[in-house]
Design a protein around this motif. Sequence first.
Motif, PDB file in Angstrom:
ATOM      1  N   ASP A  71       0.818  -1.222   0.000  1.00  0.00           N
ATOM      2  CA  ASP A  71       0.000   0.000   0.000  1.00  0.00           C
ATOM      3  C   ASP A  71       0.848   1.266   0.000  1.00  0.00           C
ATOM      4  O   ASP A  71       0.546   2.237  -0.687  1.00  0.00           O
ATOM      5  CB  ASP A  71      -0.951   0.002   1.197  1.00  0.00           C
ATOM      6  N   LYS A  72       1.914   1.211   0.787  1.00  0.00           N
ATOM      7  CA  LYS A  72       2.823   2.349   0.897  1.00  0.00           C
ATOM      8  C   LYS A  72       3.425   2.697  -0.472  1.00  0.00           C
ATOM      9  O   LYS A  72       3.475   3.863  -0.884  1.00  0.00           O
ATOM     10  CB  LYS A  72       3.924   1.937   1.889  1.00  0.00           C
ATOM     11  N   ASP A  75       0.630   3.964  -2.931  1.00  0.00           N
ATOM     12  CA  ASP A  75       0.259   5.347  -2.605  1.00  0.00           C
ATOM     13  C   ASP A  75       1.323   6.332  -3.088  1.00  0.00           C
ATOM     14  O   ASP A  75       1.004   7.406  -3.605  1.00  0.00           O
ATOM     15  CB  ASP A  75       0.050   5.510  -1.098  1.00  0.00           C
ATOM     16  N   ALA A  79       0.507   9.208  -5.958  1.00  0.00           N
ATOM     17  CA  ALA A  79       0.652  10.633  -5.646  1.00  0.00           C
ATOM     18  C   ALA A  79       1.681  11.315  -6.541  1.00  0.00           C
ATOM     19  O   ALA A  79       1.525  12.486  -6.886  1.00  0.00           O
ATOM     20  CB  ALA A  79       1.028  10.802  -4.177  1.00  0.00           C
TER      21      ALA A  79
END
Length: 111
Positions: A71-72, A75, A79
């Motif tokens: 997820d990190k 994300d 972004a």
Amino acid sequence: MIKIEAIIRPDRLKSVKQALTEVGINAMTIANVKGRGEQAGLEFTARTGLFRIDELPKVKIEVFIEDEDEDKVIDAILASARTGEMGDGKIFVSPVTRALKIRTGEEWRYA
Ligand SMILES: Nc1ncnc2c1ncn2[C@@H]1O[C@H](COP(=O)(O)OP(=O)(O)OP(=O)(O)O)[C@@H](O)[C@H]1O
Ligand SMILES: [Mg+2]
């Protein structure tokens, strides 16, 4: 372990690399590729008529990471790669069953 393939705009590469570094990801593979998405390229009107470019230049970033970082990393790519316009790219996630470091023979196996 998972593989994340992100196909992004070439001019976002610097920003994506920086974002990955910031979340602790140093190792990656980067390739210049050509591709098309849902719009099947780009259509535009020039002085002499309608033109279609079938394949657009993109950059593919491949990172093999631990499951817990999924997820990190996603994300960070979202972004840093997004402009909000069509053609921002896609991210694909796949499982990896085995990895080896050639220098040492060190091996990781995942069920
Ligand atoms: N289903 C797919 N399979 C393989 N590659 C894909 C797929 N979808 C997109 N790509 C790759 O991602 C690149 C960028 O795709 P793009 O961002 O245009 O996707 P899209 O689904 O059309 O989204 P958008 O509507 O935002 O344009 C393509 O040039 C292609 O290399
Ligand atoms: Mg598209």
